[in-house]
Design a protein around this motif. Structure first.
Motif, PDB file in Angstrom:
ATOM      1  N   GLN A  38       0.803  -1.219   0.000  1.00 15.72           N
ATOM      2  CA  GLN A  38       0.000   0.000   0.000  1.00 15.72           C
ATOM      3  C   GLN A  38       0.841   1.276   0.000  1.00 15.72           C
ATOM      4  N   PHE A  39       2.033   1.208   0.571  1.00 18.72           N
ATOM      5  CA  PHE A  39       2.915   2.382   0.641  1.00 18.72           C
ATOM      6  C   PHE A  39       4.328   1.969   0.219  1.00 18.72           C
ATOM      7  N   GLU A  66       6.571   3.432  -1.241  1.00 15.60           N
ATOM      8  CA  GLU A  66       7.590   4.462  -1.076  1.00 15.60           C
ATOM      9  C   GLU A  66       8.162   4.520   0.339  1.00 15.60           C
ATOM     10  N   LEU A 100      -6.158   4.993   4.058  1.00 17.53           N
ATOM     11  CA  LEU A 100      -6.052   4.440   2.707  1.00 17.53           C
ATOM     12  C   LEU A 100      -6.781   5.324   1.700  1.00 17.53           C
ATOM     13  N   HIS A 118      -4.420   8.208   1.216  1.00 13.79           N
ATOM     14  CA  HIS A 118      -3.032   7.748   1.067  1.00 13.79           C
ATOM     15  C   HIS A 118      -2.098   8.487   2.032  1.00 13.79           C
ATOM     16  N   SER A 119      -2.448   8.408   3.314  1.00 13.12           N
ATOM     17  CA  SER A 119      -1.638   9.040   4.359  1.00 13.12           C
ATOM     18  C   SER A 119      -0.972   7.963   5.202  1.00 13.12           C
ATOM     19  N   PHE A 120       0.355   7.825   5.041  1.00 12.37           N
ATOM     20  CA  PHE A 120       1.048   6.806   5.838  1.00 12.37           C
ATOM     21  C   PHE A 120       1.066   7.183   7.308  1.00 12.37           C
ATOM     22  N   PHE A 122      -2.155   6.069   8.701  1.00  9.49           N
ATOM     23  CA  PHE A 122      -2.125   4.608   8.647  1.00  9.49           C
ATOM     24  C   PHE A 122      -1.324   4.053   9.820  1.00  9.49           C
ATOM     25  N   SER A 146      -8.321  -3.618  -3.218  1.00 10.53           N
ATOM     26  CA  SER A 146      -8.097  -2.769  -2.052  1.00 10.53           C
ATOM     27  C   SER A 146      -8.289  -3.577  -0.769  1.00 10.53           C
ATOM     28  N   ASP A 158     -10.280  -2.441   1.685  1.00 13.56           N
ATOM     29  CA  ASP A 158     -11.471  -1.911   2.344  1.00 13.56           C
ATOM     30  C   ASP A 158     -12.454  -2.999   2.771  1.00 13.56           C
TER      31      ASP A 158
END
Length: 438
Positions: free
Chosen positions: A264-265, A267, A319, A322-324, A327, A398, A400
């Protein structure tokens, strides 16, 4: 005076006797707790080792799909859940010291098989699955360790003792997730065999320490017939269900988080972020037992399910945007509350059976059986959560759908806790439970 017979069997054990406890009981119980924690800690480390190693398998040349990687993470939890039932009974059959020695030695099997798999190019995926399944032996250690330690401590110290024992084991998850990235390297310099071999010497040491320094208690001896009454008690199954919500969440999220972060992340460097959750969840577990001793296990458990629902909502929000950061914070909340709930639910078990059983000796035997069975059923969450995430990704792309299902599960667990242990009707029918830590 503590009487013993050959092979370190203690034949006279009465921790509820204050004089006995001060004179020798506390010292003996503490010694057994220390070495129980050591063996259980290593069991947890090896049980969850595949959750860390699986992330690096593609980089090492093993081209498995995401679904296959999630199976490698989930299978140890399924096997560990099943193994907890015979492991619990083994304490009553063979004694805590004897079985801790054997169960620690059995950890050499997953160490050897994982080392072979990851260091042998071309190893078939099916053999990886077999090797991952043997890691479930480490999951069995928890049930036998908790059942054994439950006999050593008096009721007033049982919540804290079980919390410390469990936390020491749970910390093995965080240790594995912190240590493995440091020893396997990165990029072309990956040395995945270092991951299992890191635990070779500690496992040998734990085996020796259990044999040399632990004790068996004759009061823990019980036949299968003596343990079966607990299986006919509905509270055995209610508490086992609640433990899926608490411990199942802890072990399931611990298993899945490295792969979740990577998928999901991508990066974000997953290695150490994934370890923080199990660390804080493990440290929270003794606090859950401590709070249950003072505020009541059912009240603490109900509160944890409510807050776990907020944690899932936070993950869904993270999600979506898209904020780690959100999260990570939401998962931190899930780990803290699942850790607290682990401690509080386990404190409820001896309190419930002490209130319902005519003699303390019988209550201890039934509670020890339920502790092991609840540990087995609760560990199913470690299989269901990773597979739930995998199925959600495969079906919808996803997470979800899985998260909504988990949110509904926490709502059901909260309702069951209130219905069976906090309603006025219940406390009026069994008033002793209001003062028993429940």
């Amino acid at each position: 005076m503590t009487k013993t017979v050959a092979r370190r069997w203690i034949t006279d054990w009465d921790p509820e006797n204050e004089a006995f406890w001060r004179q020798s009981g506390a010292r003996i119980a503490r010694r057994n707790l220390i070495y129980s924690v050591l063996a259980e800690h290593l069991g947890f480390s090896l049980w969850l080792l595949w959750s860390v190693v699986a992330v690096s398998l593609p980089a090492a040349g093993f081209q498995f799909t995401v679904d296959q990687l999630f199976w490698l993470v989930a299978v140890p939890n399924l096997v560990g859940s099943v193994m907890r039932i015979p492991y619990t009974m083994a304490v009553a059959r063979f004694g805590g010291r004897n079985w801790t020695t054997v169960s620690a030695a059995l950890l050499l099997i997953p160490i050897g098989l994982m080392a072979y798999c990851v260091s042998t190019p071309g190893t078939p995926y099916e053999f990886f699955l077999v090797a991952a399944a043997t890691a479930g032996l480490g999951g069995g250690n928890f049930a036998s360790s908790m059942a054994n330690i439950s006999y050593f401590y008096p009721e007033k110290h049982k919540g804290a003792a079980l919390g410390i024992n469990a936390a020491g084991g749970n910390l093995g998850v965080a240790v594995a997730q912190f240590a493995v990235p440091a020893v396997i390297g990165t990029g072309a310099a990956l040395h995945l065999a270092n991951a299992p071999l890191l635990w070779l010497v500690p496992v040998l040491a734990a085996t020796a320490c259990a044999w040399l320094f632990m004790d068996n208690l004759t009061v823990s001896r019980a036949s299968v017939a003596e343990q079966t009454p607990a299986l006919r008690n509905r509270h055995t199954w209610i508490m086992s269900f609640l433990y899926i919500g608490t411990f199942g969440s802890f072990i399931g999220y611990s298993s899945a988080l490295p792969l979740l972060i990577k998928s999901q992340f991508p990066e974000v460097s997953w290695a150490y972020w994934a370890a923080i959750g199990p660390l804080i969840g493990s440290l929270a577990r003794p606090a859950g037992g401590w709070l249950a001793d003072r505020a009541g296990g059912a009240r603490v458990t109900l509160a944890t399910f409510a807050v776990m629902g907020l944690g899932v909502a936070g993950v869904l929000g993270a999600l979506a945007v898209h904020s780690f950061a959100l999260f990570a914070l939401s998962f931190a909340l899930l780990f803290v509350t699942s850790g607290l709930g682990n401690g509080s639910t386990y404190r409820m078990i001896p309190a419930i059976f002490r209130a319902q059983t005519p003699t303390l000796a019988e209550a201890r035997k039934q509670a020890a059986t339920v502790i092991g069975l609840a540990a087995a059923i609760g560990a199913l969450g470690g299989f269901l959560i990773p597979r739930g995430f995998a199925a959600s990704i495969s079906a919808t792309g996803s997470l979800d759908t899985a998260l909504w299902a988990f949110l509904a599960g926490y709502a059901i667990c909260a309702g069951a806790t209130w219905w069976f242990y906090l309603r006025t009707v219940w406390t009026a029918r069994v008033p002793s439970l209001a003062h028993a830590g429940v």
